[in-house]
Design an enzyme around this catalytic site. Structure first.
Site, PDB file in Angstrom:
ATOM      1  N   ILE A  73      22.839  34.054 -10.148  1.00 19.83           N
ATOM      2  CA  ILE A  73      21.538  33.425 -10.390  1.00 19.83           C
ATOM      3  C   ILE A  73      20.799  34.408 -11.285  1.00 19.83           C
ATOM      4  CG2 ILE A  73      19.308  32.695  -9.458  1.00 19.83           C
ATOM      5  CD1 ILE A  73      20.684  31.875  -6.896  1.00 19.83           C
ATOM      6  N   ALA A  74      20.341  33.935 -12.437  1.00 17.84           N
ATOM      7  CA  ALA A  74      19.630  34.819 -13.359  1.00 17.84           C
ATOM      8  C   ALA A  74      18.536  34.034 -14.079  1.00 17.84           C
ATOM      9  CB  ALA A  74      20.595  35.417 -14.379  1.00 17.84           C
ATOM     10  N   ILE A  75      17.416  34.706 -14.250  1.00 16.98           N
ATOM     11  CA  ILE A  75      16.259  34.140 -14.950  1.00 16.98           C
ATOM     12  C   ILE A  75      15.917  35.060 -16.116  1.00 16.98           C
ATOM     13  CG2 ILE A  75      13.841  33.392 -14.727  1.00 16.98           C
ATOM     14  CD1 ILE A  75      15.813  31.854 -12.893  1.00 16.98           C
ATOM     15  N   GLU A 107      27.133  38.166  -2.878  1.00 16.45           N
ATOM     16  CA  GLU A 107      26.923  39.600  -2.877  1.00 16.45           C
ATOM     17  C   GLU A 107      25.708  39.883  -3.752  1.00 16.45           C
ATOM     18  OE1 GLU A 107      30.038  38.476  -3.937  1.00 16.45           O
ATOM     19  OE2 GLU A 107      31.276  38.968  -2.199  1.00 16.45           O
ATOM     20  N   ASN A 112      18.510  45.445  -5.257  1.00 16.60           N
ATOM     21  CA  ASN A 112      17.842  44.241  -5.759  1.00 16.60           C
ATOM     22  C   ASN A 112      17.081  43.544  -4.626  1.00 16.60           C
ATOM     23  OD1 ASN A 112      16.991  41.949  -7.071  1.00 16.60           O
ATOM     24  ND2 ASN A 112      18.980  41.511  -8.013  1.00 16.60           N
ATOM     25  N   TYR A 119      16.776  35.153  -1.177  1.00 14.63           N
ATOM     26  CA  TYR A 119      17.824  34.609  -0.314  1.00 14.63           C
ATOM     27  C   TYR A 119      17.353  34.515   1.134  1.00 14.63           C
ATOM     28  CZ  TYR A 119      20.693  35.498  -4.430  1.00 14.63           C
ATOM     29  OH  TYR A 119      21.193  35.512  -5.704  1.00 14.63           O
TER      30      TYR A 119
END
Length: 149
Positions: A73-75, A107, A112, A119
């Site tokens: 998941i990246a923004i 993971e 982070n 999550y």
């Protein structure tokens, strides 16, 4: 969040996803790896978040039997903090429901905390550690699970 659209990742989004990947991860996936994920990997499901038709983030999951493994998941850094990560994660959870997935895992880097908190907000809990998991700096990975999807 109202003006963020979630849709399936398509070949036309690859350039944007590669750019986001490179801005988001110390050891990003290659263009070839991302292309193979959407073209050849039959267990992979990927989505993008778009704002005003600009790809601002993406997320992926592997659906293996009754488990979903979140791959990424990246923004884009310019769009963080506006709810796109939450929308992407909600979409992955919905995909799991449709696919009859009962548990999800991932993971995440020990450092982070922003991702870990996202999550946790959606019911993921820490269930283990992978020592020196990340090749770039030997950082540990926190293994998180969400059961009873």
């Amino acid at each position: 969040m109202i003006d963020i659209e979630i849709c399936p990742l398509k070949a036309e989004h690859i350039d944007s996803v590669v750019a986001i990947n490179n801005l988001s991860f110390p050891t990003p996936w290659s263009r070839e790896s991302l292309e193979k994920e959407i073209e050849d990997n039959t267990i992979a499901k990927y989505v993008v978040a778009k704002k005003f038709n600009i790809v601002i983030g993406y997320a992926g999951i592997w659906c293996i039997l009754d488990e979903g493994h979140i791959t990424n998941i990246a923004i884009h850094p310019e769009y963080r903090g506006i709810g796109a990560g939450s929308l992407l994660l909600e979409t992955l959870i919905e995909i799991c429901k449709i696919e009859f997935i009962t548990s999800m895992t991932l993971e995440v880097r020990k450092s982070n905390l922003i991702a870990q908190n996202l999550y946790k907000k959606y019911g993921f809990v820490q269930e283990g550690i992978r020592k020196a998991y990340y090749a770039d700096n030997k950082e540990d990975a926190i293994i998180m699970w969400k059961h009873n999807i």
